[in-house]
Write a protein that holds these residues in place. Sequence first.
Motif, mmCIF file in Angstrom:
data_model
loop_
_atom_site.group_PDB
_atom_site.id
_atom_site.type_symbol
_atom_site.label_atom_id
_atom_site.label_comp_id
_atom_site.label_asym_id
_atom_site.label_seq_id
_atom_site.Cartn_x
_atom_site.Cartn_y
_atom_site.Cartn_z
ATOM 1 N N GLY A 1 69.774 31.045 54.672
ATOM 2 C CA GLY A 1 69.293 32.468 54.195
ATOM 3 C C GLY A 1 67.816 32.705 54.238
ATOM 4 N N SER A 2 67.132 31.895 54.860
ATOM 5 C CA SER A 2 65.679 32.083 55.145
ATOM 6 C C SER A 2 65.292 33.084 56.191
ATOM 7 C CB SER A 2 64.880 30.897 55.400
ATOM 8 O OG SER A 2 65.335 30.283 56.409
ATOM 9 N N TYR A 3 66.340 33.022 56.992
ATOM 10 C CA TYR A 3 66.029 34.425 58.102
ATOM 11 C C TYR A 3 66.135 35.540 57.401
ATOM 12 C CZ TYR A 3 66.828 37.030 62.547
ATOM 13 O OH TYR A 3 66.742 38.030 63.294
ATOM 14 N N ALA A 4 67.087 35.857 56.735
ATOM 15 C CA ALA A 4 67.008 37.131 56.012
ATOM 16 C C ALA A 4 65.812 37.395 55.034
ATOM 17 C CB ALA A 4 68.304 37.445 55.043
ATOM 18 N N ALA A 5 65.323 36.323 54.463
ATOM 19 C CA ALA A 5 64.029 36.243 53.425
ATOM 20 C C ALA A 5 62.863 36.766 54.671
ATOM 21 C CB ALA A 5 63.939 34.997 52.813
ATOM 22 N N ILE A 6 62.709 36.022 55.801
ATOM 23 C CA ILE A 6 61.738 36.444 56.576
ATOM 24 C C ILE A 6 61.488 37.704 56.963
ATOM 25 C CG2 ILE A 6 60.833 35.900 58.931
ATOM 26 C CD1 ILE A 6 61.818 32.966 58.435
ATOM 27 N N GLN A 7 62.854 38.284 57.282
ATOM 28 C CA GLN A 7 62.800 39.738 57.661
ATOM 29 C C GLN A 7 62.578 40.644 56.558
ATOM 30 O OE1 GLN A 7 67.140 39.891 58.985
ATOM 31 N NE2 GLN A 7 66.101 40.557 60.997
ATOM 32 N N ARG A 8 62.860 40.220 55.421
ATOM 33 C CA ARG A 8 62.646 41.330 54.337
ATOM 34 C C ARG A 8 60.958 41.288 54.097
ATOM 35 N NH1 ARG A 8 66.849 38.473 51.722
ATOM 36 N NH2 ARG A 8 65.629 37.486 50.571
ATOM 37 N N ALA B 1 58.756 40.617 56.398
ATOM 38 C CA ALA B 1 58.085 41.281 57.365
ATOM 39 C C ALA B 1 58.216 42.713 57.154
ATOM 40 C CB ALA B 1 58.822 41.334 58.772
ATOM 41 N N LYS B 2 59.371 43.328 56.781
ATOM 42 C CA LYS B 2 59.582 44.681 56.388
ATOM 43 C C LYS B 2 58.446 45.343 55.208
ATOM 44 C CE LYS B 2 62.738 48.563 55.342
ATOM 45 N NZ LYS B 2 61.833 49.354 54.713
ATOM 46 N N ALA C 1 55.762 43.629 54.523
ATOM 47 C CA ALA C 1 54.378 43.917 55.244
ATOM 48 C C ALA C 1 54.212 45.053 56.028
ATOM 49 C CB ALA C 1 54.168 42.578 56.148
ATOM 50 N N GLU C 2 55.172 45.472 56.654
ATOM 51 C CA GLU C 2 55.219 46.664 57.476
ATOM 52 C C GLU C 2 55.140 47.831 56.649
ATOM 53 O OE1 GLU C 2 58.500 47.132 60.015
ATOM 54 O OE2 GLU C 2 57.894 45.337 61.293
ATOM 55 N N ASP C 3 55.622 47.889 55.215
ATOM 56 C CA ASP C 3 55.689 49.055 54.368
ATOM 57 C C ASP C 3 54.141 49.180 53.593
ATOM 58 O OD1 ASP C 3 58.416 49.641 54.753
ATOM 59 O OD2 ASP C 3 58.884 48.314 52.650
ATOM 60 N N LEU C 4 53.394 48.076 53.737
ATOM 61 C CA LEU C 4 52.322 47.942 52.996
ATOM 62 C C LEU C 4 51.232 48.437 53.910
ATOM 63 C CD1 LEU C 4 50.361 47.225 50.510
ATOM 64 C CD2 LEU C 4 50.325 45.033 51.612
ATOM 65 N N ILE D 1 48.854 45.577 61.260
ATOM 66 C CA ILE D 1 49.311 44.470 61.187
ATOM 67 C C ILE D 1 49.354 43.593 62.519
ATOM 68 C CG2 ILE D 1 51.299 44.907 59.213
ATOM 69 C CD1 ILE D 1 53.289 44.613 61.244
ATOM 70 N N ILE D 2 49.119 42.400 62.349
ATOM 71 C CA ILE D 2 49.017 41.399 63.631
ATOM 72 C C ILE D 2 50.208 40.571 63.544
ATOM 73 C CG2 ILE D 2 47.660 39.551 64.773
ATOM 74 C CD1 ILE D 2 46.021 42.164 64.195
ATOM 75 N N VAL D 3 51.052 40.609 64.726
ATOM 76 C CA VAL D 3 52.194 39.791 65.071
ATOM 77 C C VAL D 3 51.940 38.951 66.437
ATOM 78 C CG1 VAL D 3 53.593 41.542 63.939
ATOM 79 C CG2 VAL D 3 53.410 41.827 66.420
ATOM 80 N N ALA D 4 52.715 38.098 66.644
ATOM 81 C CA ALA D 4 52.725 37.424 67.758
ATOM 82 C C ALA D 4 53.722 37.750 68.648
ATOM 83 C CB ALA D 4 52.959 35.730 67.230
ATOM 84 N N VAL D 5 53.480 38.186 70.026
ATOM 85 C CA VAL D 5 54.416 38.494 70.921
ATOM 86 C C VAL D 5 54.201 37.565 72.031
ATOM 87 C CG1 VAL D 5 55.128 40.192 72.433
ATOM 88 C CG2 VAL D 5 54.729 40.798 70.380
#
Length: 73
Positions: free
Chosen positions: A16-23, A25-26, A28-31, A39-43
Motif C-alpha cells: 500500500g505504500s506505493y499508492a501513499a507515495i503517489q498521493r 507526490a500529487k 506536493a504538485e498541488d501545493l 518542485i525538484i524530482v530525481a530523473v
Amino acid sequence: MNMRDIRTSSDPDLAGSYAAIQRAAKSAEDLAIKTNTAIIVAVDGKPVRITAAELLKMRELESAKPTPNIPTL
C-alpha cells in the motif's frame, strides 16, 4: 538492489505504500501549483526542477489522453 515491484509485496503495508507515495507526490504538485513554486524530482538519479507552469502543462496533457472504454452496468 532488489528491483521487485513493491506493489506485489506480501506485506499489505508495504504494498500500500506505493499508492501513499503517489498521493504524496500529487499533494506536493498541488501545493507547488497553488503557490506558483517549483518542485525538484530525481530523473535518472539527477535533480530536475519542474516549475508550476510545467506541472500545469503536464496535467493538461494527461487529462487530454483518452480514457479506456469501461463498460457500465
